[in-house]
Design an enzyme around this catalytic site. Sequence first.
Site, short mmCIF file in Angstrom:
data_model
loop_
_atom_site.label_atom_id
_atom_site.label_comp_id
_atom_site.label_asym_id
_atom_site.label_seq_id
_atom_site.Cartn_x
_atom_site.Cartn_y
_atom_site.Cartn_z
N HIS A 47 0.87 -1.18 0.00
CA HIS A 47 0.00 0.00 0.00
C HIS A 47 0.91 1.23 0.00
O HIS A 47 2.04 1.16 0.49
CB HIS A 47 -0.82 -0.06 1.29
CG HIS A 47 -1.87 0.98 1.44
ND1 HIS A 47 -1.60 2.26 1.89
CD2 HIS A 47 -3.21 0.94 1.25
CE1 HIS A 47 -2.74 2.94 1.96
NE2 HIS A 47 -3.73 2.17 1.58
N ASP A 99 3.03 -4.51 7.94
CA ASP A 99 1.80 -3.73 7.79
C ASP A 99 0.64 -4.70 7.96
O ASP A 99 0.38 -5.53 7.08
CB ASP A 99 1.80 -3.08 6.40
CG ASP A 99 0.48 -2.41 6.07
OD1 ASP A 99 -0.50 -2.58 6.83
OD2 ASP A 99 0.41 -1.72 5.03
N GLN A 141 -4.74 -5.01 6.91
CA GLN A 141 -5.77 -5.99 6.51
C GLN A 141 -5.61 -7.28 7.31
O GLN A 141 -6.60 -7.94 7.64
CB GLN A 141 -5.67 -6.31 4.99
CG GLN A 141 -5.81 -5.11 4.06
CD GLN A 141 -7.16 -4.41 4.17
OE1 GLN A 141 -8.18 -5.00 4.57
NE2 GLN A 141 -7.19 -3.14 3.81
N LYS A 190 -10.43 -0.11 10.71
CA LYS A 190 -10.63 -1.28 9.83
C LYS A 190 -11.07 -2.50 10.62
O LYS A 190 -11.44 -3.51 10.06
CB LYS A 190 -9.34 -1.60 9.07
CG LYS A 190 -8.97 -0.51 8.05
CD LYS A 190 -7.90 -0.98 7.11
CE LYS A 190 -7.22 0.16 6.38
NZ LYS A 190 -8.01 0.71 5.28
N CYS A 202 -4.79 3.06 -3.49
CA CYS A 202 -3.52 3.39 -2.81
C CYS A 202 -2.47 2.31 -3.03
O CYS A 202 -1.68 2.01 -2.12
CB CYS A 202 -3.72 3.61 -1.31
SG CYS A 202 -4.79 4.98 -0.93
N1 PLP Z 1 -1.87 -0.74 4.57
C1 PLP Z 1 -2.85 -1.44 3.99
C2 PLP Z 1 -2.55 -2.83 3.51
C3 PLP Z 1 -4.11 -0.90 3.86
O1 PLP Z 1 -5.09 -1.60 3.28
C4 PLP Z 1 -4.35 0.43 4.33
C5 PLP Z 1 -5.66 1.08 4.13
O2 PLP Z 1 -6.40 0.76 3.25
C6 PLP Z 1 -3.29 1.11 4.94
C7 PLP Z 1 -2.07 0.49 5.05
C8 PLP Z 1 -3.47 2.50 5.48
O3 PLP Z 1 -4.36 2.52 6.55
P1 PLP Z 1 -4.83 3.92 7.19
O4 PLP Z 1 -5.32 4.75 6.05
O5 PLP Z 1 -5.90 3.52 8.14
O6 PLP Z 1 -3.64 4.51 7.85
#
Ligand code: PLP
Length: 422
Positions: free
Chosen positions: A127, A210, A213, A236, A380
């Site tokens: 991401h 990370d 998900q 999430k 993203c």
């Molecule tokens: N990493 C992954 C795999 C994600 O799916 C997301 C959000 O969709 C993020 C990071 C970023 O999360 P946040 O926008 O809540 O900081």
Amino acid sequence: MKRARHDIITEVRARVPALNLKMNGENLVYLDNAATTQKPSQVLDFLSDALVTRNANVHRSMYELSDFSTMAYENAREKVRSFINAPSRENVIFTSGTTASINLVATCFCQRFVGRGDVILIEGDSHHSNIVPWQITAERAGAEVKVIPTDVMTGAGRSGRVAVEELEGLLSDNVKILAITQISNITGLHNPVGEIISAAHSKGIPVLVDGAQGIVHSPVDVQAMDCDFYAFSAHKIYGATGVGVLYGKKDLLEALPPYMGGGDMVETVTYQKTTYAPLPLKFEAGTPNFIGASSLLPALEFAEYLRNGEVGEAVKEEEGEIIAYMLDRLSAPGIELYGKPYDVGEKIPIFTFNIESINAGDLAQLLDKMGVAVRSGLMCAEPLLNSFGAVSALRASFAPYNTLEEAKTFIRCLERARMMLS
Ligand code: PLP
């Protein structure tokens, strides 16, 4: 007596008020859960009650209302600790989200440990929030960001799976940190996190995971995983927006310089010098989102309710059928699905795809008119989608409160929209 799966799922859904909404005159079918989840009543009630009965700044005052607030905030920290099996509350830092957690590590780790000529290794399925912070901090340090490719990038396949066989060759002496993804927000595929972490550790390289998900769809034990840092967002996993968690191993967190300076992260301050508060407060400068963070307690209790006992069994069965059904329907001619699994267990219910010669944004707009909320665009993850040759895509992402019936409605509406746009 065993209850019918339908009755159990109906009970689950009754706990999430937003699932009863109507959009454009239709029952809402909310399939954008990878972006954010809908909140159960226990979180909504907790939040509104906290704004009345626990609204005082944390860690600061001697009066009872402030104690209630501090207690709720620290109880949530303890809940997170046990949910991810962190050794102690000192390992659990509240941030404003996954993005903030990764930025914290990128900034502080690079400031302390990364210099000219060093390498930061990231994954091809990342991401943006696990790419851009590393680019920013690498540039400051004069370091380079390198990528573990996916099979699409090496030309070995079209699944978007991380090409783990490339890792050994990339783990050179000047790699200082590895930032990986537990489950991709595009492919929905589980990465072999354990294998990657052992390979990195055999060379003394720490690993950030990370888990934005991953935390929602799989049990997480940070000690068994042996990751050095783990990041996720509350929103999430049924909690409030503007709240996240950074788990870190204690020795590493202690070795990092502070991220932001301000109230609550200090021990003593003079005009000349400041000494810092012990973990975790060293990384929690200023007034935190204490109401939001405290809602992680009921949010994670809801996640446990969805995972355990007869509810867990029912949800798992329903999810297995949703994945099998969606994989079957999205293998129709003219559809390219990104992230085809070897088997159902390798994938969470995230389905990102394109239909030949149809714009994903147009499809999403037509689906919205039919009450179906899905995401379109780059999600993203522009480099990963571009590697598939896509400039945008459609994504349907399911939560444990979604049903096979909703998957069928989605496919029916998708077929209608496809006909209208063909
Ligand atoms: N990493 C992954 C795999 C994600 O799916 C997301 C959000 O969709 C993020 C990071 C970023 O999360 P946040 O926008 O809540 O900081």
